[in-house]
Motif scaffolding. Structure first.
Motif, PDB file in Angstrom:
ATOM      1  N   ARG A  80      -5.849  -2.710  11.174  1.00 46.55           N
ATOM      2  CA  ARG A  80      -5.380  -1.617  10.330  1.00 46.55           C
ATOM      3  C   ARG A  80      -4.346  -2.085   9.335  1.00 46.55           C
ATOM      4  NH1 ARG A  80      -0.747   0.704  11.644  1.00 46.55           N
ATOM      5  NH2 ARG A  80      -1.303   2.701  10.742  1.00 46.55           N
ATOM      6  N   LEU A  81      -4.302  -1.344   8.244  1.00 45.37           N
ATOM      7  CA  LEU A  81      -3.225  -1.508   7.266  1.00 45.37           C
ATOM      8  C   LEU A  81      -2.485  -0.183   7.205  1.00 45.37           C
ATOM      9  CD1 LEU A  81      -5.031  -3.329   4.277  1.00 45.37           C
ATOM     10  CD2 LEU A  81      -3.422  -4.327   5.909  1.00 45.37           C
ATOM     11  N   ASP A  82      -1.171  -0.236   7.045  1.00 41.72           N
ATOM     12  CA  ASP A  82      -0.402   1.002   6.905  1.00 41.72           C
ATOM     13  C   ASP A  82      -0.875   1.769   5.677  1.00 41.72           C
ATOM     14  OD1 ASP A  82       1.192  -0.032   8.923  1.00 41.72           O
ATOM     15  OD2 ASP A  82       2.613  -0.911   7.497  1.00 41.72           O
ATOM     16  N   THR A 116       0.337   0.205   2.617  1.00 45.16           N
ATOM     17  CA  THR A 116      -0.059  -1.194   2.360  1.00 45.16           C
ATOM     18  C   THR A 116      -1.403  -1.214   1.637  1.00 45.16           C
ATOM     19  OG1 THR A 116       1.084  -1.932   4.347  1.00 45.16           O
ATOM     20  CG2 THR A 116      -0.561  -3.436   3.442  1.00 45.16           C
ATOM     21  N   TYR A 172      -0.151 -12.073   3.287  1.00 46.88           N
ATOM     22  CA  TYR A 172       0.388 -10.915   2.557  1.00 46.88           C
ATOM     23  C   TYR A 172       1.272 -11.369   1.412  1.00 46.88           C
ATOM     24  CZ  TYR A 172      -0.977  -8.350   6.749  1.00 46.88           C
ATOM     25  OH  TYR A 172      -1.695  -7.809   7.792  1.00 46.88           O
ATOM     26  N   ARG A 176       3.202  -2.581  11.766  1.00 39.61           N
ATOM     27  CA  ARG A 176       4.148  -2.722  10.649  1.00 39.61           C
ATOM     28  C   ARG A 176       4.929  -4.037  10.733  1.00 39.61           C
ATOM     29  NH1 ARG A 176       4.326   1.979   7.784  1.00 39.61           N
ATOM     30  NH2 ARG A 176       6.251   1.511   6.694  1.00 39.61           N
ATOM     31  N   GLN A 177       4.240  -5.078  11.143  1.00 37.56           N
ATOM     32  CA  GLN A 177       4.941  -6.325  11.451  1.00 37.56           C
ATOM     33  C   GLN A 177       5.671  -6.923  10.257  1.00 37.56           C
ATOM     34  OE1 GLN A 177       2.863  -9.099  13.860  1.00 37.56           O
ATOM     35  NE2 GLN A 177       4.161 -10.822  13.273  1.00 37.56           N
ATOM     36  N   VAL A 178       4.984  -7.031   9.117  1.00 43.77           N
ATOM     37  CA  VAL A 178       5.616  -7.697   7.967  1.00 43.77           C
ATOM     38  C   VAL A 178       6.809  -6.875   7.485  1.00 43.77           C
ATOM     39  CG1 VAL A 178       5.272  -8.448   5.592  1.00 43.77           C
ATOM     40  CG2 VAL A 178       3.485  -8.867   7.296  1.00 43.77           C
ATOM     41  N   ARG A 179       6.632  -5.569   7.441  1.00 46.91           N
ATOM     42  CA  ARG A 179       7.747  -4.715   7.002  1.00 46.91           C
ATOM     43  C   ARG A 179       8.940  -4.859   7.940  1.00 46.91           C
ATOM     44  NH1 ARG A 179       5.716  -1.155   3.153  1.00 46.91           N
ATOM     45  NH2 ARG A 179       3.454  -1.207   3.153  1.00 46.91           N
ATOM     46  N   LEU A 207       3.491  -4.003  -0.379  1.00 45.01           N
ATOM     47  CA  LEU A 207       2.867  -4.989   0.514  1.00 45.01           C
ATOM     48  C   LEU A 207       1.360  -5.017   0.254  1.00 45.01           C
ATOM     49  CD1 LEU A 207       3.426  -6.971   2.849  1.00 45.01           C
ATOM     50  CD2 LEU A 207       3.048  -5.080   4.438  1.00 45.01           C
TER      51      LEU A 207
HETATM   52  N1  URA Z   1       2.313  -5.628   8.227  1.00 43.17           N
HETATM   53  C1  URA Z   1       2.814  -4.449   7.846  1.00 43.17           C
HETATM   54  O1  URA Z   1       4.012  -4.248   7.884  1.00 43.17           O
HETATM   55  N2  URA Z   1       1.974  -3.507   7.411  1.00 43.17           N
HETATM   56  C2  URA Z   1       0.638  -3.691   7.322  1.00 43.17           C
HETATM   57  O2  URA Z   1      -0.087  -2.785   6.913  1.00 43.17           O
HETATM   58  C3  URA Z   1       0.133  -4.929   7.730  1.00 43.17           C
HETATM   59  C4  URA Z   1       0.999  -5.885   8.175  1.00 43.17           C
END
Ligand code: URA
Length: 253
Positions: free
Chosen positions: A117-119, A122, A149, A202-205, A218
């Motif tokens: 999934r993507l947020d 995103t 990303y 929401r890992q990257v965020r 993102l």
């Molecule tokens: N990391 C995020 O924070 N959001 C995403 O949708 C995917 C990866």
């Protein structure tokens, strides 16, 4: 030769069940039937772990077919789409708030599901398929498929500090644990390229928040071997056979 089998007029071994392997391979994009016969002749195709011979029939729903050691889905009707998800589109089958979902952006039949999934906020690449086995492998943490990303973050004119980049690379303590090492670089002031192989919510965020640089935008630009710089937001296309093979390769044991 098994019970119920016979040599046909062409000299190939036939039996009562399944579809001819070269026909199956041609259908899923490995070339013409002749080319697929050649693949089989070269001993590059296995069925259920055994090198196949010309004339082999397969039960496409249950038999495991491999080409060059890579397992490929051969059930009829498998589709694999690549969607460029725009912002404000939800990666679930149905949204309780009536928002648009990714399901509405691709053909309704055959029914497909998003891989991972993507947020909502995103953008970027999302694979959608009815190939359950591949979908499972692409999302299972044990295969560790890379996701790349571009994160546009809030920062001053000096950009993201070296110490923050180092933390992002080495692992950031989040409320669900330390993140695995990531490949992180600053492409230009405030634009980070982040490659992770986990798939936490929401890992990257959360990683960027944790080091003091909240994400403003993102975009996912790569899933394992799959990239596409020309697919416009909201558009989708079929993955090519080579791309599906590459995904299978990337998730081979
Ligand atoms: N990391 C995020 O924070 N959001 C995403 O949708 C995917 C990866």
């Amino acid at each position: 030769m098994s019970a119920g089998s016979a040599f046909g007029a062409s000299g190939e071994i036939e039996n009562d069940e399944g579809e001819r392997l070269q026909k199956v391979l041609a259908r899923v994009g490995w070339g013409s039937r002749r080319e697929c016969e050649f693949l089989i002749d070269q001993g590059r195709v296995k069925v259920n772990g055994e090198v196949a011979i010309l004339g082999r029939r397969v039960k496409t729903q249950t038999d495991k077919v491999e080409v060059d050691g890579v397992s490929i889905g051969v059930a009829p009707g498998l589709v694999h789409y690549l969607l460029n998800k725009p912002v404000d589109v939800i990666t679930t089958a149905k949204d309780t708030h009536g928002r648009q979902t990714v399901i509405e952006l691709v053909p309704l039949e055959p029914r497909v599901f998003p891989v991972g999934r993507l947020d909502a906020d995103t953008e970027g690449l999302l694979i959608m398929t009815n190939d359950g086995e591949l979908g499972h492998r692409l999302t299972h943490p044990s295969f560790g498929i890379e996701k790349e990303y571009l994160a546009h973050v809030q920062c001053g004119q000096n950009g993201v500090s070296e110490s923050a980049l180092k933390k992002l690379r080495e692992g950031v303590e989040l409320d669900d644990g330390l993140t695995s090492p990531a490949d992180v670089g600053q492409l230009q002031t405030g634009v980070l390229r982040i490659v992770i192989h986990e798939g936490r919510n929401r890992q990257v965020r959360r990683m960027c928040d944790a080091v003091g640089y909240p994400v403003e935008r993102l975009v996912r630009v790569r899933i394992g071997p799959i990239i596409d710089r020309t697919l416009a937001p909201g558009n989708w296309r079929h993955l090519t056979t080579n791309e599906v093979v590459a995904l299978n390769q990337a998730t081979a044991n």
